[in-house]
Design an enzyme around this catalytic site. Structure first.
Site, PDB file in Angstrom:
ATOM      1  CG  ASP A   8      -2.186   0.840   1.016  1.00  0.00           C
ATOM      2  OD1 ASP A   8      -2.068   2.069   0.850  1.00  0.00           O
ATOM      3  OD2 ASP A   8      -3.281   0.266   1.014  1.00  0.00           O
TER       4      ASP A   8
ATOM      5  CG  ASP B 236       2.895   5.797  -5.801  1.00  0.00           C
ATOM      6  OD1 ASP B 236       1.981   5.203  -6.417  1.00  0.00           O
ATOM      7  OD2 ASP B 236       3.052   7.035  -5.818  1.00  0.00           O
TER       8      ASP B 236
ATOM      9  CB  ALA C 249     -22.191  -1.410  -8.074  1.00  0.00           C
TER      10      ALA C 249
ATOM     11  CE1 TYR D 220     -13.378   3.682  -7.544  1.00  0.00           C
ATOM     12  CE2 TYR D 220     -15.738   3.317  -7.815  1.00  0.00           C
ATOM     13  CZ  TYR D 220     -14.529   2.966  -7.249  1.00  0.00           C
ATOM     14  OH  TYR D 220     -14.470   1.903  -6.390  1.00  0.00           O
TER      15      TYR D 220
ATOM     16  CG  ASN E 254     -22.927   0.854  -1.985  1.00  0.00           C
ATOM     17  OD1 ASN E 254     -22.100   1.715  -2.264  1.00  0.00           O
ATOM     18  ND2 ASN E 254     -24.115   0.792  -2.548  1.00  0.00           N
TER      19      ASN E 254
ATOM     20  CE  LYS F 227     -17.615   3.598  -1.325  1.00  0.00           C
ATOM     21  NZ  LYS F 227     -17.914   2.381  -2.051  1.00  0.00           N
TER      22      LYS F 227
ATOM     23  CE  LYS G  84     -23.280  13.114   7.632  1.00  0.00           C
ATOM     24  NZ  LYS G  84     -24.136  13.342   6.450  1.00  0.00           N
TER      25      LYS G  84
ATOM     26  CD  GLN H 242     -30.106   9.961  -1.670  1.00  0.00           C
ATOM     27  OE1 GLN H 242     -31.246  10.366  -1.621  1.00  0.00           O
ATOM     28  NE2 GLN H 242     -29.086  10.637  -1.159  1.00  0.00           N
TER      29      GLN H 242
ATOM     30  NE  ARG I 176     -24.811   1.641  -8.620  1.00  0.00           N
ATOM     31  CZ  ARG I 176     -23.827   2.546  -8.568  1.00  0.00           C
ATOM     32  NH1 ARG I 176     -23.107   2.654  -7.473  1.00  0.00           N
ATOM     33  NH2 ARG I 176     -23.576   3.322  -9.584  1.00  0.00           N
TER      34      ARG I 176
END
Ligand code: NAD
Length: 330
Positions: free
Chosen positions: A33, A51, A117, A147, A176, A190, A198, A218, A283
């Site tokens: 990574d 990298d 997706a 993306y 997801n 995400k 939150k 959505q 989706r």
């Protein structure tokens, strides 16, 4: 001798979980990574900071490796993806094209590519009550963001490398993925992690107003990380060579996602709908082929996955609030 595998993006969310699982299964795991794992102690036999946009690093990463899990990507949630098109397309193309070529030159036998997706055409995702996406819906191609375009072209590259050079490529389209030990703040998080953060913040500060991007109607499906890791392992060992969805097929609205997390946190929330990037309107994953190919599908419920994720994120938020208080009083 243990099979030597490379996990790129092993410092990230899915990569760190996958590396730990592969190590537990007895593989010799090399993790690579551009950054150290943020939340977990290293779970690889060897970890290299490299990298992968640089050719010589791709050569070093793949040397002596038999199987590759290609997860490295410059990515994030909708807020990040919708605002960094050039950076994402350039960086991810550099990483994936060169890692695959280096793997081919190193004699790697199997190569799993993590697609998304987000490759599906925007014109099939304009309603909240959307028809679940089948693998063949990818064409005619029209992903919403750069993306998704990069993911689609690297899918093609994997297919051609298999046909032309015989490297056994596998292509997985994640829908997801969420869980503990993933990005939860800073702008790349995400929706499930952002919602848990939150609501944990609301619980711990007493301000129960939660901001939601758009009207919250959505829709998406969400898949827990343990199911994702299991699905990856099953696909890698299968003889299935075409792209395959990996996700849940239970669709919820973002408002419903907020309600589920609020119930887990045991607080009442007030939703404040604000302007913000929302991605496609709806989706969902069609899992018909997943079930047929792997004789399996994700099993961990959204409620259970969110419960485990929320508990981890609440702890992060609590620690952060404590640090902020100490800094303020210093
Ligand atoms: P993540 O951001 O947590 O992990 C990606 C890792 O790649 C990060 O640790 C990052 O530092 C590393 N990376 C970025 N640039 C690099 C470079 N130049 N060289 C080496 N490493 C680099 O993301 P994730 O959620 O774990 O996603 C893993 C893969 O799955 C990605 O390819 C992503 O596009 C794909 N995917 C994820 C989801 C999801 O819901 N999480 C959905 C669809 C597809």
């Amino acid at each position: 001798m243990a099979t030597k595998v490379l996990v790129t993006g092993a410092g990230g969310f899915i990569g760190s979980h996958l590396a730990a699982s592969l190590k537990q299964q007895g593989y010799h795991v090399r993790g690579v990574d551009i950054k150290e794992p943020e939340y977990e102690v290293r779970s690889c036999d060897e970890f290299r900071l490299l990298d992968l946009r640089r050719w010589e690093n791709c050569v070093e990463a793949t040397k002596g490796i038999e199987e590759v899990y290609g997860l490295a990507a410059d990515m994030g949630g909708m807020g990040f993806i919708s605002a960094h098109h050039s950076q994402i397309l350039y960086n991810n193309a550099m990483i994936n094209f060169q890692t695959l070529e280096a793997a081919h030159q190193a004699g790697v036998k199997r190569y799993l590519y993590s697609s998304s997706a987000c490759i599906y055409p925007e014109y099939k995702q304009t309603e909240t009550n959307v028809t679940p996406l089948r693998e063949e819906d990818a064409y005619p191609a029209a992903p919403q963001d750069a993306y998704g375009w990069e993911k689609l072209i690297t899918e093609r590259l994997c297919t051609h490398y298999r046909e032309d050079y015989g490297i056994e490529t596998r292509i997985v389209r994640f829908h997801n993925i969420f869980g503990p030990n993933g990005t939860w703040d800073g702008g790349r998080e995400k929706a499930p992690a952002a919602m848990c953060r939150k609501i944990a913040h609301a619980k711990l500060t007493g301000n129960h107003e939660i901001e939601i991007w758009g009207d919250g109607e959505q829709t998406r499906s969400f898949c827990y990380i343990d199911d994702c890791v299991l699905g990856i392992a099953k696909l890698m060992r299968s003889d299935y060579r075409e792209p395959l969805n990996l996700g849940q097929d239970r669709m919820v609205t973002i408002n419903e996602l907020a309600d589920i997390v609020a119930r887990i946190a045991n607080i009442r929330i007030t939703k404040k709908h604000v302007a913000g990037p929302q991605g496609v309107r709806g989706r969902n994953s069609d899992n018909t082929r997943l079930r047929a190919v792997l004789k399996w599908e994700p099993e961990i419920s959204l409620e259970e996955g969110l419960r485990r994720t929320y508990l981890w994120i609440e702890k992060q938020v609590r620690d952060q609030l404590r640090t902020d208080r100490v800094a303020a009083s210093a």
